[in-house]
Motif scaffolding. Structure first.
Motif, PDB file in Angstrom:
ATOM      1  N   ASP B  18       2.660  -5.515   4.488  1.00 28.03           N
ATOM      2  CA  ASP B  18       1.460  -4.669   4.391  1.00 28.03           C
ATOM      3  C   ASP B  18       1.804  -3.219   4.079  1.00 28.03           C
ATOM      4  O   ASP B  18       1.034  -2.531   3.422  1.00 28.03           O
ATOM      5  CB  ASP B  18       0.627  -4.760   5.674  1.00 28.03           C
ATOM      6  CG  ASP B  18      -0.282  -5.983   5.667  1.00 28.03           C
ATOM      7  OD1 ASP B  18      -1.230  -5.998   4.869  1.00 28.03           O
ATOM      8  OD2 ASP B  18      -0.012  -6.921   6.419  1.00 28.03           O
ATOM      9  N   VAL B  19       2.941  -2.750   4.569  1.00 24.55           N
ATOM     10  CA  VAL B  19       3.317  -1.372   4.220  1.00 24.55           C
ATOM     11  C   VAL B  19       4.076  -1.311   2.887  1.00 24.55           C
ATOM     12  O   VAL B  19       4.165  -0.260   2.274  1.00 24.55           O
ATOM     13  CB  VAL B  19       4.126  -0.642   5.331  1.00 24.55           C
ATOM     14  CG1 VAL B  19       3.284  -0.453   6.574  1.00 24.55           C
ATOM     15  CG2 VAL B  19       5.437  -1.317   5.648  1.00 24.55           C
ATOM     16  N   LYS B  24      -5.113  -4.905   0.801  1.00 26.59           N
ATOM     17  CA  LYS B  24      -6.360  -4.559   0.104  1.00 26.59           C
ATOM     18  C   LYS B  24      -6.183  -4.475  -1.412  1.00 26.59           C
ATOM     19  O   LYS B  24      -7.148  -4.491  -2.153  1.00 26.59           O
ATOM     20  CB  LYS B  24      -6.928  -3.240   0.647  1.00 26.59           C
ATOM     21  CG  LYS B  24      -6.028  -2.047   0.421  1.00 26.59           C
ATOM     22  CD  LYS B  24      -6.595  -0.778   1.065  1.00 26.59           C
ATOM     23  CE  LYS B  24      -5.565   0.330   1.009  1.00 26.59           C
ATOM     24  NZ  LYS B  24      -5.934   1.495   1.808  1.00 26.59           N
ATOM     25  N   THR B  26      -4.133  -6.666  -3.105  1.00 31.97           N
ATOM     26  CA  THR B  26      -3.514  -7.872  -3.654  1.00 31.97           C
ATOM     27  C   THR B  26      -4.322  -8.521  -4.770  1.00 31.97           C
ATOM     28  O   THR B  26      -3.779  -9.247  -5.587  1.00 31.97           O
ATOM     29  CB  THR B  26      -3.193  -8.912  -2.560  1.00 31.97           C
ATOM     30  OG1 THR B  26      -4.379  -9.121  -1.792  1.00 31.97           O
ATOM     31  CG2 THR B  26      -2.082  -8.446  -1.648  1.00 31.97           C
ATOM     32  N   TYR B  27      -5.637  -8.274  -4.766  1.00 29.09           N
ATOM     33  CA  TYR B  27      -6.443  -8.844  -5.851  1.00 29.09           C
ATOM     34  C   TYR B  27      -7.017  -7.783  -6.772  1.00 29.09           C
ATOM     35  O   TYR B  27      -7.584  -8.084  -7.805  1.00 29.09           O
ATOM     36  CB  TYR B  27      -7.573  -9.706  -5.285  1.00 29.09           C
ATOM     37  CG  TYR B  27      -7.016 -10.891  -4.567  1.00 29.09           C
ATOM     38  CD1 TYR B  27      -6.580 -12.011  -5.281  1.00 29.09           C
ATOM     39  CD2 TYR B  27      -6.839 -10.878  -3.191  1.00 29.09           C
ATOM     40  CE1 TYR B  27      -5.999 -13.084  -4.635  1.00 29.09           C
ATOM     41  CE2 TYR B  27      -6.261 -11.947  -2.538  1.00 29.09           C
ATOM     42  CZ  TYR B  27      -5.841 -13.050  -3.264  1.00 29.09           C
ATOM     43  OH  TYR B  27      -5.260 -14.104  -2.627  1.00 29.09           O
ATOM     44  N   THR B  28      -6.904  -6.523  -6.358  1.00 31.50           N
ATOM     45  CA  THR B  28      -7.548  -5.483  -7.158  1.00 31.50           C
ATOM     46  C   THR B  28      -6.557  -4.751  -8.063  1.00 31.50           C
ATOM     47  O   THR B  28      -6.941  -4.231  -9.100  1.00 31.50           O
ATOM     48  CB  THR B  28      -8.252  -4.464  -6.246  1.00 31.50           C
ATOM     49  OG1 THR B  28      -7.327  -4.008  -5.261  1.00 31.50           O
ATOM     50  CG2 THR B  28      -9.444  -5.081  -5.546  1.00 31.50           C
ATOM     51  N   ILE B  29      -5.277  -4.727  -7.664  1.00 32.23           N
ATOM     52  CA  ILE B  29      -4.293  -4.050  -8.508  1.00 32.23           C
ATOM     53  C   ILE B  29      -3.296  -5.079  -9.019  1.00 32.23           C
ATOM     54  O   ILE B  29      -2.495  -5.620  -8.259  1.00 32.23           O
ATOM     55  CB  ILE B  29      -3.579  -2.922  -7.734  1.00 32.23           C
ATOM     56  CG1 ILE B  29      -4.602  -1.855  -7.357  1.00 32.23           C
ATOM     57  CG2 ILE B  29      -2.432  -2.330  -8.556  1.00 32.23           C
ATOM     58  CD1 ILE B  29      -4.049  -0.718  -6.544  1.00 32.23           C
ATOM     59  N   THR B  30      -3.405  -5.387 -10.285  1.00 29.10           N
ATOM     60  CA  THR B  30      -2.559  -6.441 -10.837  1.00 29.10           C
ATOM     61  C   THR B  30      -1.661  -5.931 -11.971  1.00 29.10           C
ATOM     62  O   THR B  30      -0.729  -6.603 -12.376  1.00 29.10           O
ATOM     63  CB  THR B  30      -3.435  -7.603 -11.367  1.00 29.10           C
ATOM     64  OG1 THR B  30      -4.473  -7.055 -12.188  1.00 29.10           O
ATOM     65  CG2 THR B  30      -4.080  -8.359 -10.217  1.00 29.10           C
ATOM     66  N   GLU B  41       3.461   2.448  -0.127  1.00 29.86           N
ATOM     67  CA  GLU B  41       2.463   3.509   0.047  1.00 29.86           C
ATOM     68  C   GLU B  41       2.190   3.883   1.507  1.00 29.86           C
ATOM     69  O   GLU B  41       2.134   5.060   1.867  1.00 29.86           O
ATOM     70  CB  GLU B  41       1.164   3.041  -0.622  1.00 29.86           C
ATOM     71  CG  GLU B  41       0.033   3.996  -0.519  1.00 29.86           C
ATOM     72  CD  GLU B  41      -1.169   3.474  -1.295  1.00 29.86           C
ATOM     73  OE1 GLU B  41      -1.189   3.658  -2.524  1.00 29.86           O
ATOM     74  OE2 GLU B  41      -2.074   2.875  -0.680  1.00 29.86           O
ATOM     75  N   SER B  67       3.273 -11.264   5.267  1.00 31.38           N
ATOM     76  CA  SER B  67       2.610 -12.102   4.271  1.00 31.38           C
ATOM     77  C   SER B  67       3.590 -12.697   3.261  1.00 31.38           C
ATOM     78  O   SER B  67       4.692 -12.185   3.068  1.00 31.38           O
ATOM     79  CB  SER B  67       1.594 -11.232   3.536  1.00 31.38           C
ATOM     80  OG  SER B  67       1.188 -11.824   2.338  1.00 31.38           O
ATOM     81  N   GLU B  70       3.804 -12.006  -3.072  1.00 31.65           N
ATOM     82  CA  GLU B  70       4.947 -11.798  -3.942  1.00 31.65           C
ATOM     83  C   GLU B  70       5.025 -10.356  -4.443  1.00 31.65           C
ATOM     84  O   GLU B  70       6.084  -9.862  -4.809  1.00 31.65           O
ATOM     85  CB  GLU B  70       4.797 -12.760  -5.121  1.00 31.65           C
ATOM     86  CG  GLU B  70       6.065 -13.078  -5.822  1.00 31.65           C
ATOM     87  CD  GLU B  70       5.936 -14.365  -6.618  1.00 31.65           C
ATOM     88  OE1 GLU B  70       5.764 -15.425  -6.006  1.00 31.65           O
ATOM     89  OE2 GLU B  70       6.008 -14.293  -7.845  1.00 31.65           O
ATOM     90  N   GLN B  71       3.880  -9.684  -4.420  1.00 29.14           N
ATOM     91  CA  GLN B  71       3.850  -8.294  -4.892  1.00 29.14           C
ATOM     92  C   GLN B  71       4.749  -7.396  -4.051  1.00 29.14           C
ATOM     93  O   GLN B  71       5.146  -6.324  -4.502  1.00 29.14           O
ATOM     94  CB  GLN B  71       2.431  -7.731  -4.839  1.00 29.14           C
ATOM     95  CG  GLN B  71       1.433  -8.463  -5.714  1.00 29.14           C
ATOM     96  CD  GLN B  71       0.664  -9.500  -4.913  1.00 29.14           C
ATOM     97  OE1 GLN B  71       1.245 -10.232  -4.124  1.00 29.14           O
ATOM     98  NE2 GLN B  71      -0.627  -9.569  -5.121  1.00 29.14           N
TER      99      GLN B  71
END
Lengths: 419, 166
Positions: B18-19, B24, B26-30, B41, B67, B70-71
């Motif tokens: 998460d850090v 938040k 994971t689906y909005t910044i691809t 961040e 989690s 993979e990002q």
């Protein structure tokens, strides 16, 4: 020399007579699960150069992470998945009205003794409560299975927990798993298979057991296995099991890396304080912490039994005026059962908001994101900084009873006072 | 790929996904470049602004816990990170890193000997890290895993193999 569950099942799934811990094997999983991340997986899959998935019958997709879609991005994401599912003839596809993947897979018969389930989600360990070997993988790995039907795994060493004793009133499996994580730490079982045994586990319902297997990953574990018993077989008798049940036990003389014994007769409620799951406190240490939000539900504690516990506490009471109580049943099946039992009426009268089954704010997507400086007590499995969408908020984790009592009092409270 | 040279970014134990890459996003910044801007961040806002290609993260135990996203690995690749050296890795992060061609190196010894900004050189073939005039060894990767890493990740590895099958 005897073999552990992990060694035996990975030998079977890799077509070998025997394997031992430390070895790398190529396995053919029975199922590969993914959720809203299936759109990203489909993109990776296409980049490999394959036209169609090799094993549509092995693929299980559940839309649950942000359902219904909270924004244009999420909506388009769902659309890509629906189109891919249709193009590839993927039958095991569950729409946004079904529930959270880790509840849906057991309900729909994908979690059974001897199944090897790899999921593109870390809490895939949940199905260990049914005697399956199930663990999390990445997106590229899910795409690799879609393309080839197989993946490499390392055969893990095993840590065995022997847990005995009767749980005191007001103390639940959530408190037990938090105690374990607090003791061994977030990396206490790193890369290991973990087996949970003993009469405390035997006495637990499947719902209670799932809490422990779900959170096995929070101690770093690869799987959180429990020996399947009559309760598992009775559950499976009622549903359409999607594969061949093959009961695999560890041998009596299996070699474990470690055996840890615990007695729970005097266990007290536990709470994980911000910002790590293994920052576990006795309830007395955090009692009185003011809260803004209480979250009941998620793949960890959103089952009927959990809702019943909360309803028992909240019946005829009102939550504190400064608290928002959000309820997320883990699946639509549970939702309907809770509705039928009159649980929702009790929760609504107490001031709760009932939301549709999905991951909601647990990962900060929508439906209850926290504001700066706010505090949430939650039945979920993670309290990392920023987890619920705001790095300036604070998340405490506890049992459904702890969450319900805290919602009434407006501060973290000891559920034993209720009983 | 076999030699990596860069400056150290040093962090502690249990650096979670998460850090590294907030849920938040994971689906909005691809977009890959956009992902790079959000790497670490919530842990270190200075990181994404100042990281240089080839820089190396040195961390404590259980790097990448949490989690399966993979990002957490790919955002570091996007940011130009050459390798992550840690006292230990969370299981799924380790796999994700290898699958993105990002060397994840188990070397607990180096942690106390380097600070932020120190230069390190990693020789993957030799299994050595050179820093401040000292030499540190790390265990070689298993052949099966090394092949994926050296192919530049799982997808490139699969493409290569599927090509050979044809």
């Amino acid at each position: 020399m005897g073999k552990t569950f992990a060694e035996k099942i990975l030998a079977r799934k890799s077509g070998k007579n025997e394997v031992k811990a430390g070895e790398i094997v190529t396995v053919q999983p029975d199922f590969v699960m993914s959720h809203d991340n299936s759109a990203a997986i489909s993109k990776i899959f296409k980049s490999i150069g394959k036209k169609r998935v090799i094993c549509p019958e092995k693929i299980v997709i559940v839309l649950d992470h942000c359902a219904p879609a909270a924004s244009e991005k999420y909506a388009n994401n769902h659309k890509i998945i629906r189109e891919f599912v249709s193009e590839n003839g993927i039958k095991n596809f569950y729409e946004i009205n079904t529930g959270i993947c880790h509840q849906v897979l057991p309900e729909k018969g994908f979690a059974y003794p001897g199944a090897l389930v790899l999921g593109s989600d870390s809490h895939t360990t949940t199905y260990g409560a049914f005697g399956a070997f199930s663990t999390g993988i990445g997106r590229s790995e899910a795409a690799a299975i879609w393309a080839t039907g197989k993946l490499w795994l390392k055969v893990p060493e095993t840590i065995k927990f022997v847990i005995n004793g009767k749980m005191p009133k007001g103390v639940y499996s959530k408190d037990l798993v938090l105690k374990i994580i607090g003791e061994i730490g977030a990396d206490g079982a790193l890369y290991k298979a973990v087996e949970f045994t003993g009469n405390t586990i035997d006495e637990m319902s499947l719902s209670e057991r799932m809490v422990i297997s779900n959170m096995a990953v929070e101690m770093g574990a690869k799987i959180g296995y429990m020996k399947p018993d009559e309760k598992v077989f009775e559950f499976l008798n009622e549903i359409d099991v999607k594969g061949e049940v093959e009961v695999v036990f560890s041998d009596e003389d299996a070699v474990y890396e470690k055996v840890i014994e615990m007695d729970v007769s005097h266990l007290s409620p536990k709470v994980s304080a911000p910002h790590t799951v293994d920052n576990v406190k006795d309830i007395e240490e955090v009692k009185g912490t003011k809260i803004n939000q209480a979250l009941l539900g998620t793949c960890t504690n959103g089952r009927l039994e959990d809702l019943r516990i909360a309803a028992k506490i909240l019946k005829g009471k009102k939550i504190d005026k400064n608290v928002r109580l959000l309820v997320f049943p883990a699946s639509m099946k549970i939702y309907k059962e809770a509705l039928k039992e009159g649980i929702f009426e009790i929760l609504l009268d107490a001031g709760a908001i009932i939301l549709n089954p999905n991951c909601g704010p647990c990962l900060g997507a929508h439906e209850g994101v926290l504001a700066d400086g706010e505090v949430c007590i939650s039945t979920a499995n993670r309290n990392f900084k920023g987890r619920m969408g705001n790095k300036n908020s604070f998340i405490y984790l506890g049992s459904p009873a702890t969450v319900a009592v805290s919602a009434i009092k407006g501060e973290i409270s000891d559920p034993r006072e209720f009983f | 790929m076999s030699k990596i040279k860069g400056k150290v970014w040093k962090y502690g134990d249990d650096i979670n996904t998460d850090v590294i890459f907030p849920g938040k996003y994971t689906y909005t910044i691809t977009d890959f470049n956009e992902m790079a801007k959000h790497a670490l961040e919530d842990l270190d806002p200075e990181f994404s602004k100042n990281v240089k290609k080839g820089d190396v993260i040195v961390a404590g135990f259980n790097f990448g816990c949490g989690s399966s996203r993979e990002q957490a690995a790919s955002c570091l690749v996007a940011a130009g990170v050459g390798a992550v050296i840690a006292k230990s890795f969370s299981r799924i992060f380790f796999r994700n890193a290898i699958n993105w061609g990002l060397p994840a190196i188990d070397c607990p010894e180096i942690f106390d000997h380097v600070e932020k900004g120190d230069e390190v050189v990693i020789d993957l073939e030799e299994g050595k890290i050179y820093a401040k005039g000292r030499e540190f060894s790390f265990p070689p990767l298993r052949d099966e895993v090394k092949e994926i890493l050296m192919s530049g990740g799982l997808i490139n590895y699969l493409k290569k193999n599927l090509e050979e099958e044809k």
